[in-house]
Design an enzyme around this catalytic site. Structure first.
Site, mmCIF file in Angstrom:
data_model
loop_
_atom_site.group_PDB
_atom_site.id
_atom_site.type_symbol
_atom_site.label_atom_id
_atom_site.label_comp_id
_atom_site.label_asym_id
_atom_site.label_seq_id
_atom_site.Cartn_x
_atom_site.Cartn_y
_atom_site.Cartn_z
ATOM 1 N N ILE A 49 -3.162 4.909 -11.692
ATOM 2 C CA ILE A 49 -4.419 4.854 -12.441
ATOM 3 C C ILE A 49 -5.298 6.043 -12.069
ATOM 4 O O ILE A 49 -5.442 6.371 -10.889
ATOM 5 C CB ILE A 49 -5.211 3.555 -12.097
ATOM 6 C CG1 ILE A 49 -4.326 2.311 -12.235
ATOM 7 C CG2 ILE A 49 -6.487 3.450 -12.943
ATOM 8 C CD1 ILE A 49 -3.735 2.082 -13.586
ATOM 9 N N HIS A 51 -8.740 6.515 -11.751
ATOM 10 C CA HIS A 51 -9.983 5.730 -11.716
ATOM 11 C C HIS A 51 -11.148 6.598 -12.158
ATOM 12 O O HIS A 51 -11.241 7.766 -11.757
ATOM 13 C CB HIS A 51 -10.240 5.220 -10.298
ATOM 14 C CG HIS A 51 -9.178 4.281 -9.803
ATOM 15 N ND1 HIS A 51 -9.056 2.995 -10.270
ATOM 16 C CD2 HIS A 51 -8.170 4.451 -8.911
ATOM 17 C CE1 HIS A 51 -8.026 2.404 -9.670
ATOM 18 N NE2 HIS A 51 -7.469 3.269 -8.842
ATOM 19 N N GLU A 352 -6.432 6.844 0.942
ATOM 20 C CA GLU A 352 -5.983 5.660 0.197
ATOM 21 C C GLU A 352 -6.534 5.761 -1.225
ATOM 22 O O GLU A 352 -7.065 6.802 -1.630
ATOM 23 C CB GLU A 352 -6.457 4.385 0.909
ATOM 24 C CG GLU A 352 -7.954 4.293 1.074
ATOM 25 C CD GLU A 352 -8.391 3.067 1.865
ATOM 26 O OE1 GLU A 352 -7.675 2.069 1.905
ATOM 27 O OE2 GLU A 352 -9.489 3.112 2.447
ATOM 28 N N SER A 357 -6.279 9.877 -8.084
ATOM 29 C CA SER A 357 -7.304 10.340 -9.026
ATOM 30 C C SER A 357 -8.063 11.532 -8.452
ATOM 31 O O SER A 357 -8.434 12.452 -9.189
ATOM 32 C CB SER A 357 -8.319 9.227 -9.302
ATOM 33 O OG SER A 357 -7.704 7.985 -9.397
ATOM 34 N N CYS A 415 21.499 8.799 -19.636
ATOM 35 C CA CYS A 415 20.785 7.539 -19.387
ATOM 36 C C CYS A 415 20.495 6.909 -20.742
ATOM 37 O O CYS A 415 19.669 7.416 -21.504
ATOM 38 C CB CYS A 415 19.491 7.796 -18.618
ATOM 39 S SG CYS A 415 18.382 6.382 -18.591
HETATM 40 C C1 FAD Z 1 -0.425 0.070 -3.637
HETATM 41 C C2 FAD Z 1 -1.167 1.347 -3.919
HETATM 42 C C3 FAD Z 1 -1.814 1.544 -5.127
HETATM 43 C C4 FAD Z 1 -2.514 2.709 -5.373
HETATM 44 N N1 FAD Z 1 -3.031 2.924 -6.612
HETATM 45 C C5 FAD Z 1 -3.712 4.056 -6.859
HETATM 46 C C6 FAD Z 1 -4.216 4.316 -8.148
HETATM 47 O O1 FAD Z 1 -3.959 3.592 -9.094
HETATM 48 N N2 FAD Z 1 -4.978 5.406 -8.327
HETATM 49 C C7 FAD Z 1 -5.278 6.237 -7.306
HETATM 50 O O2 FAD Z 1 -6.045 7.173 -7.527
HETATM 51 N N3 FAD Z 1 -4.745 6.070 -6.084
HETATM 52 C C8 FAD Z 1 -3.956 5.009 -5.845
HETATM 53 N N4 FAD Z 1 -3.398 4.813 -4.630
HETATM 54 C C9 FAD Z 1 -3.610 5.803 -3.590
HETATM 55 C C10 FAD Z 1 -2.697 7.018 -3.753
HETATM 56 O O3 FAD Z 1 -1.377 6.628 -4.035
HETATM 57 C C11 FAD Z 1 -2.759 7.804 -2.460
HETATM 58 O O4 FAD Z 1 -4.100 8.084 -2.168
HETATM 59 C C12 FAD Z 1 -2.005 9.120 -2.512
HETATM 60 O O5 FAD Z 1 -0.726 8.964 -3.047
HETATM 61 C C13 FAD Z 1 -1.926 9.687 -1.115
HETATM 62 O O6 FAD Z 1 -1.198 10.865 -1.170
HETATM 63 P P1 FAD Z 1 -0.893 11.667 0.164
HETATM 64 O O7 FAD Z 1 -0.257 12.923 -0.254
HETATM 65 O O8 FAD Z 1 -2.132 11.751 0.982
HETATM 66 O O9 FAD Z 1 0.110 10.747 0.964
HETATM 67 P P2 FAD Z 1 1.694 10.622 0.788
HETATM 68 O O10 FAD Z 1 2.090 10.606 -0.615
HETATM 69 O O11 FAD Z 1 2.126 9.473 1.636
HETATM 70 O O12 FAD Z 1 2.226 11.980 1.396
HETATM 71 C C14 FAD Z 1 2.299 12.207 2.778
HETATM 72 C C15 FAD Z 1 3.574 12.973 3.039
HETATM 73 O O13 FAD Z 1 3.636 13.329 4.418
HETATM 74 C C16 FAD Z 1 4.988 13.292 4.809
HETATM 75 N N5 FAD Z 1 5.075 13.186 6.257
HETATM 76 C C17 FAD Z 1 4.688 12.145 7.030
HETATM 77 N N6 FAD Z 1 5.004 12.392 8.316
HETATM 78 C C18 FAD Z 1 5.585 13.618 8.352
HETATM 79 C C19 FAD Z 1 6.164 14.402 9.388
HETATM 80 N N7 FAD Z 1 6.235 13.976 10.659
HETATM 81 N N8 FAD Z 1 6.669 15.612 9.065
HETATM 82 C C20 FAD Z 1 6.649 16.068 7.781
HETATM 83 N N9 FAD Z 1 6.160 15.328 6.763
HETATM 84 C C21 FAD Z 1 5.629 14.132 7.047
HETATM 85 C C22 FAD Z 1 5.500 12.044 4.089
HETATM 86 O O14 FAD Z 1 6.914 12.030 3.984
HETATM 87 C C23 FAD Z 1 4.807 12.135 2.751
HETATM 88 O O15 FAD Z 1 5.599 12.778 1.773
HETATM 89 C C24 FAD Z 1 -2.633 3.683 -4.367
HETATM 90 C C25 FAD Z 1 -1.957 3.500 -3.154
HETATM 91 C C26 FAD Z 1 -1.193 2.365 -2.951
HETATM 92 C C27 FAD Z 1 -0.409 2.215 -1.706
#
Ligand code: FAD
Length: 501
Positions: A49, A51, A352, A357, A415
Site C-alpha cells: 500500500i 499510504h 516499519e 510508501s 507460466c
Molecule cells: C506485514 C507488513 C506490512 C507492511 N505493509 C506496508 C504497506 O502496505 N505500505 C508501506 O508503506 N509499508 C509497509 N510495510 C513496511 C515496509 O515493507 C518496510 O518499511 C520496508 O520494506 C523496509 O524496507 P528495508 O529496505 O528497510 O528493509 P528490508 O526489505 O528488510 O531490507 C533489508 C535488507 O538488509 C539485508 N541484510 C540484513 N542483514 C544483512 C547482513 N548482515 N549483510 C548484508 N545484508 C543484510 C536483508 O537481507 C534485506 O534484504 C509493511 C511491513 C510488513 C512487515
C-alpha cells in the site's frame, strides 16, 4: 582490502532507494546484500500500500517521509516503469462510538498535509464499495492512497542505481562493522552462488568512508556495533492470505479498519496485479527470520478481514499465504541520520510501515545527509528513466506481434496462469542485476505467481535459467544458498542436456 567511499548494508527498498539517489552523484557506492537477490527481506512481504499519510503521528519522520514519498510515487512509477495504481483508501468505522477515532485520523491527515481526506457516510460509501460490510457506519476516505508492486518498485530502483554505476554484491553477508581513524572497516563473507562463482565462503574486508545501515530487522545489530547509544528492533510479524484474481475485483479501494496500538490492522485490498490481499496480523517475535505462517494466524486474518466486507470470498480462493517482519524500533519512529558518536555512520533503521510508501523520500533524505558529510558533484550523464520488461499478457495486439516477429520466444507461454512467455523470462535473467533464481524470475515477470503457484512451470523455468546462466540445472535454486530444487540425477542419465528440460 577493498576501498569504497560509501557502503550500503541491505538491498531492500530502503537501500535501493538510497543507492539510486546516490547514483546521481560522483560517488563510489557499493551495496552489500546477504541474500541472492534484491528485495528478499521485508520489502518482499508487505501489503503493497502507498499510504497517503494520515496515520503517522504529526511531527515524526514517519509522517514527513510518508507524505513526501507517496507524493513522489506516481511520477517515479512512470520514470522507472513499475506498477502503481491510485485506488484510494478507506478506514472503516463499525460503531458510532468510534467516530471520535475517525475524526482524530481526519485531523491527523490535515496536520500532516494529506490532500482530499474526508469522512464518507454510509450511503456514499456503499455506492463506492458495494461489497462493504453492512456493519460499517462511516469511513475516512483518502483519495491519494495507492497500491504498488513492492518487488518491481525495489528491483526498478536497484536496477536504475546499477545502470548509473552503483555496484551490488549479492550473497554477501556483513559480519561486523568497526570504526577506524578514517572511516569504517567492514568484515563480510561472500557465499558461493551463481553470481559469486565460489566453491566455498570467502572472507572479504572493505574500508568505507561512509556506511549506510539499511539492514531492516538487523539494523540495530550494526548500529550497536559502532555506537554506545543502543537501539532495539523488535521484528513484528504480519501474516497474509493472497486470493485468486477471479475475486480481485471484490473491492476497489483499500479497506482498513481503525488502527490498533500495534499498527494499521487487517486490510482487504486489491493488488496492482488484480488479486485480493487480506492481512496482516501483528505478532512480536525475537526471531529475525521468522517468516513462517501458521494456521492460527491465517484463520485470524480471514476472521478479522471478514468484518470489512459482506462475505469475504476466501473459500477455495486462497492461492498462497506469506508473512513479513516489520522492523519496529522501541521509539516507534524511523531512525534516519548520522549516529552522534559514530561520524560517517548513517542509520536508516526502524523502517516499519509506511516504509514502502516513504522509500522514494527516504532516498532523497539520506542523500542529503551524505551531501552534508561528503559533498560531491552531480553526474551530467545520470539516466533517470528505466524501461521495464514488456508484459505480453498486458500488451496490445500490435506490440505482441512486433515482439514475436523480433523474437519467437515471446510467443512461447511458460507460466499458463499469468501468461508469461519465455521471452520475458529470458529478459528477466539478462537485465542488469538480473534474476538468478526462481523467485527472482517470479518477482520480475510474475511467472509462478498465479493460481497454480508454479506447479506447472517450475521445471521449464529451471531449464531456462540454467541455459541462460550457463550452469547445470542442479545449480538452480528457489532463492539462493540452501534452497536447492534438485537433489540428484536418475541412475541411467548423464548430467546436463535436453533430456532434463
Ligand atoms: C506485514 C507488513 C506490512 C507492511 N505493509 C506496508 C504497506 O502496505 N505500505 C508501506 O508503506 N509499508 C509497509 N510495510 C513496511 C515496509 O515493507 C518496510 O518499511 C520496508 O520494506 C523496509 O524496507 P528495508 O529496505 O528497510 O528493509 P528490508 O526489505 O528488510 O531490507 C533489508 C535488507 O538488509 C539485508 N541484510 C540484513 N542483514 C544483512 C547482513 N548482515 N549483510 C548484508 N545484508 C543484510 C536483508 O537481507 C534485506 O534484504 C509493511 C511491513 C510488513 C512487515
Amino acid at each position: 582490502m577493498i576501498n569504497k567511499q560509501i557502503v550500503i548494508i541491505g538491498a531492500g527498498v530502503t537501500g535501493a532507494s538510497v543507492a539510486r539517489e546516490l547514483s546521481r552523484r560522483q560517488l563510489d557506492v557499493l551495496v552489500l546484500e546477504r541474500a541472492s537477490d534484491v528485495c528478499e527481506g521485508t520489502s518482499k512481504a508487505n501489503s503493497g500500500i502507498v499510504h497517503s499519510g494520515y496515520d503517522a503521528k504529526p511531527g515524526t519522520l514517519k509522517a514527513k517521509l510518508n507524505v513526501e514519498g507517496s507524493r513522489m510515487m506516481a511520477e517515479l512509477s512512470r520514470d522507472l516503469d513499475f506498477h502503481f495504481k491510485n485506488n484510494g483508501s478507506l478506514v472503516l468505522c463499525f460503531d458510532e462510538a468510534d467516530r471520535g477515532a475517525l475524526n482524530d485520523l481526519l485531523s491527523r491527515a490535515e496536520t500532516n498535509g494529506v490532500e482530499g481526506v474526508r469522512i464518507l457516510e454510509a450511503d456514499e460509501l456503499r455506492k463506492l464499495e458495494p461489497n462493504i460490510s453492512d456493519e460499517v457506519v462511516a469511513a475516512l476516505y483518502a483519495p491519494t492512497g495507492g497500491i504498488v508492486d513492492p518487488f518491481m518498485l525495489t528491483v526498478a530502483l536497484a536496477e536504475n542505481a546499477a545502470v548509473n554505476g552503483v555496484e551490488f554484491s549479492l550473497d554477501t553477508e556483513v559480519m561486523s562493522v568497526s570504526k577506524d581513524e578514517k572511516g569504517y572497516l567492514i568484515e563480510a563473507v561472500k557465499h558461493p552462488s551463481i553470481t559469486n562463482k565460489l566453491e566455498s565462503d570467502e572472507n572479504i574486508r572493505i574500508h568505507a568512508d561512509i556506511v549506510i545501515n539499511a539492514a531492516g530487522v538487523y539494523a540495530d545489530t550494526f548500529h550497536n556495533m559502532v555506537s554506545a547509544d543502543k537501539i532495539h528492533i523488535t521484528p513484528r510479524k504480519g501474516e497474509y492470505c493472497l486470493l485468486d484474481k477471479k475475486v480481485g475485483g471484490y473491492v476497489s479501494a483499500t479497506l482498513f479498519q481503525l488502527p490498533t496500538a500495534k499498527g494499521k490492522g487487517v486490510l482487504v485490498t486489491p493488488t496492482v496485479h488484480g488479486n485480493l490481499l487480506v492481512g496482516p496480523t501483528a505478532e512480536d517475535t525475537e526471531d529475525h527470520d521468522a517468516t513462517d505462517t501458521s494456521a492460527e494466524g491465517l484463520a485470524k486474518v480471514v476472521e478479522v478481514g471478514s468484518r470489512s466486507v459482506k462475505a469475504l470470498p476466501s473459500r477455495g480462493n486462497i492461492i498462497t499465504s506469506f508473512a513479513g517482519l516489520r522492523a519496529h524500533e522501541d521509539g516507534g519512529d524511523f531512525i534516519i541520520g548520522e549516529v552522534s558518536d559514530a561520524p560517517g555512520f548513517i542509520d536508516v533503521a526502524g523502517i516499519e510501515s509506511p516504509g514502502l510508501s516513504a522509500a522514494p523520500a527516504i532516498g532523497v533524505y539520506v542523500a542529503g545527509i551524505v551531501d552534508g558529510i561528503c559533498p560531491s558533484e552531480k553526474k551530467t550523464d545520470f539516466i533517470a528513466t528505466r524501461q521495464g520488461i514488456t508484459s505480453m499478457a498486458l500488451s496490445d495486439i500490435e506490440t505482441r506481434q512486433r515482439k514475436i516477429s523480433e523474437n519467437p520466444l515471446y510467443a512461447k507461454v511458460i507460466c499458463r496462469c499469468e501468461l508469461v512467455t519465455e521471452g520475458e523470462i529470458v529478459d528477466a535473467i539478462n537485465r542488469p542485476l538480473g534474476a538468478t533464481t526462481l523467485d527472482g524470475v517470479k518477482r520480475r515477470v510474475r511467472a509462478g505467481m498465479g493460481r497454480c503457484q508454479a506447479g506447472f512451470c517450475t521445471p521449464k523455468q529451471v531449464a531456462i535459467l540454467a541455459r541462460e546462466l550457463g550452469v547445470d540445472i542442479s545449480e538452480i535454486t528457489k532463492k539462493g544458498c540452501g534452497s536447492g530444487l534438485l537433489t540428484g540425477y536418475p541412475k541411467d542419465e548423464t548430467k546436463g542436456g535436453e533430456a532434463h528440460e
